[in-house]
Design a protein around this motif. Sequence first.
Motif, short mmCIF file in Angstrom:
data_model
loop_
_atom_site.label_atom_id
_atom_site.label_comp_id
_atom_site.label_asym_id
_atom_site.label_seq_id
_atom_site.Cartn_x
_atom_site.Cartn_y
_atom_site.Cartn_z
N ILE A 18 -2.33 3.63 -4.07
CA ILE A 18 -2.63 2.35 -4.70
C ILE A 18 -2.44 1.24 -3.66
CG2 ILE A 18 -0.27 2.06 -5.55
CD1 ILE A 18 -1.58 0.87 -8.13
N MET A 19 -3.30 0.23 -3.76
CA MET A 19 -3.30 -0.89 -2.82
C MET A 19 -3.27 -2.19 -3.62
SD MET A 19 -6.27 -1.47 0.06
CE MET A 19 -6.22 0.28 0.36
N LEU A 20 -2.29 -3.03 -3.36
CA LEU A 20 -2.22 -4.33 -4.00
C LEU A 20 -3.14 -5.31 -3.28
CD1 LEU A 20 1.63 -4.56 -4.63
CD2 LEU A 20 -0.17 -3.76 -6.19
N PRO A 21 -3.50 -6.42 -3.93
CA PRO A 21 -4.39 -7.37 -3.29
C PRO A 21 -3.89 -7.80 -1.91
CG PRO A 21 -4.06 -7.95 -5.59
CD PRO A 21 -3.11 -6.84 -5.27
N GLY A 22 -4.81 -7.85 -0.94
CA GLY A 22 -4.47 -8.26 0.42
C GLY A 22 -5.45 -7.70 1.43
N VAL B 125 0.88 -1.18 0.00
CA VAL B 125 0.00 0.00 0.00
C VAL B 125 0.91 1.22 0.00
CG1 VAL B 125 -1.83 1.26 1.20
CG2 VAL B 125 -1.75 -1.24 1.35
N THR B 126 0.75 2.08 -1.00
CA THR B 126 1.57 3.28 -1.08
C THR B 126 0.69 4.48 -1.43
OG1 THR B 126 2.09 3.02 -3.43
CG2 THR B 126 3.59 1.99 -1.85
N SER B 127 1.15 5.66 -1.01
CA SER B 127 0.42 6.88 -1.36
C SER B 127 1.38 8.05 -1.38
CB SER B 127 -0.72 7.14 -0.37
OG SER B 127 -0.22 7.43 0.92
N ARG B 128 0.92 9.15 -1.94
CA ARG B 128 1.64 10.42 -1.95
C ARG B 128 0.71 11.48 -1.38
NH1 ARG B 128 6.89 9.36 -2.97
NH2 ARG B 128 7.15 8.21 -4.86
N THR B 129 1.26 12.32 -0.54
CA THR B 129 0.49 13.42 0.06
C THR B 129 0.59 14.64 -0.83
OG1 THR B 129 0.97 12.58 2.27
CG2 THR B 129 0.22 14.87 2.12
N TYR B 130 -0.55 15.31 -0.99
CA TYR B 130 -0.53 16.58 -1.70
C TYR B 130 -1.48 17.56 -1.02
CZ TYR B 130 -4.93 15.30 -4.08
OH TYR B 130 -6.21 14.95 -4.36
N TRP B 131 -1.30 18.83 -1.33
CA TRP B 131 -2.12 19.90 -0.76
C TRP B 131 -2.75 20.67 -1.90
CZ3 TRP B 131 2.41 18.10 0.96
CH2 TRP B 131 2.48 17.68 2.29
N ALA C 265 -6.43 -1.73 -6.18
CA ALA C 265 -7.39 -0.66 -5.91
C ALA C 265 -6.63 0.66 -5.80
CB ALA C 265 -8.17 -0.94 -4.63
N GLU C 266 -7.20 1.71 -6.38
CA GLU C 266 -6.62 3.05 -6.28
C GLU C 266 -7.59 3.92 -5.50
OE1 GLU C 266 -4.31 4.27 -10.00
OE2 GLU C 266 -5.79 2.82 -10.75
N TYR C 267 -7.05 4.92 -4.81
CA TYR C 267 -7.89 5.71 -3.92
C TYR C 267 -7.34 7.13 -3.73
CZ TYR C 267 -4.22 4.56 -0.57
OH TYR C 267 -3.01 4.43 0.05
N VAL C 268 -8.22 8.00 -3.24
CA VAL C 268 -7.87 9.34 -2.81
C VAL C 268 -8.46 9.53 -1.42
CG1 VAL C 268 -8.17 11.82 -3.20
CG2 VAL C 268 -7.82 10.29 -5.15
N SER D 244 -9.73 2.55 14.21
CA SER D 244 -9.01 1.57 13.41
C SER D 244 -10.00 0.87 12.51
CB SER D 244 -8.32 0.54 14.30
OG SER D 244 -7.29 1.14 15.04
N PHE D 245 -9.57 0.51 11.30
CA PHE D 245 -10.47 -0.19 10.39
C PHE D 245 -9.68 -1.21 9.57
CE2 PHE D 245 -8.89 3.38 7.95
CZ PHE D 245 -8.78 2.92 6.65
N GLN D 246 -10.41 -2.18 9.06
CA GLN D 246 -9.84 -3.23 8.22
C GLN D 246 -10.26 -2.96 6.78
OE1 GLN D 246 -7.92 -5.68 9.72
NE2 GLN D 246 -8.28 -4.45 11.55
N ILE D 247 -9.37 -3.22 5.85
CA ILE D 247 -9.69 -3.05 4.43
C ILE D 247 -9.03 -4.19 3.67
CG2 ILE D 247 -7.75 -1.47 4.04
CD1 ILE D 247 -9.65 0.04 2.06
N ARG D 248 -9.73 -4.70 2.66
CA ARG D 248 -9.18 -5.79 1.86
C ARG D 248 -9.60 -5.60 0.40
NH1 ARG D 248 -12.98 -10.39 4.69
NH2 ARG D 248 -14.92 -9.84 3.61
N CYS D 249 -8.78 -6.15 -0.49
CA CYS D 249 -9.10 -6.09 -1.91
C CYS D 249 -8.55 -7.34 -2.60
CB CYS D 249 -8.58 -4.82 -2.56
SG CYS D 249 -6.82 -4.52 -2.38
#
Length: 103
Positions: free
Chosen positions: A38-42, A21-27, A96-99, A87-92
């Motif tokens: 972006i999140m890889l399967p898991g 799971v990786t992301s970039r911060t922007y303003w 999956a891509e996200y903002v 806290s939350f759980q997430i799976r794919c």
Amino acid sequence: MDVFKGVDMAVKGNIYEEGKVTSRTYWTAEGERKTVGIMLPGSYSFSTSSNEKMEITNGGVEVQLASGGEWTGYREGGFFLVPAGVSFQIRCDGIAEYVCSYS
């Protein structure tokens, strides 16, 4: 939300779960902090320090907001809200891509 114009972006990425799971911060020009990622399967567990809105921009995820609660699916164009301090759980099953927006 295909293109972000007029933003400031952090050079260093946010890397979680051994790079799955990786992301970039922007303003935005208005000063709003967001991340695009972006999140890889898991299956993953995250916690929030501020209110968070997670928009799915590609693929799909399932989310469990309360421990032992129901899993809810979200696909491209959908979103969910996570209160601060939760806290939350997430799976794919696929990529999956996200903002995320924070308040």
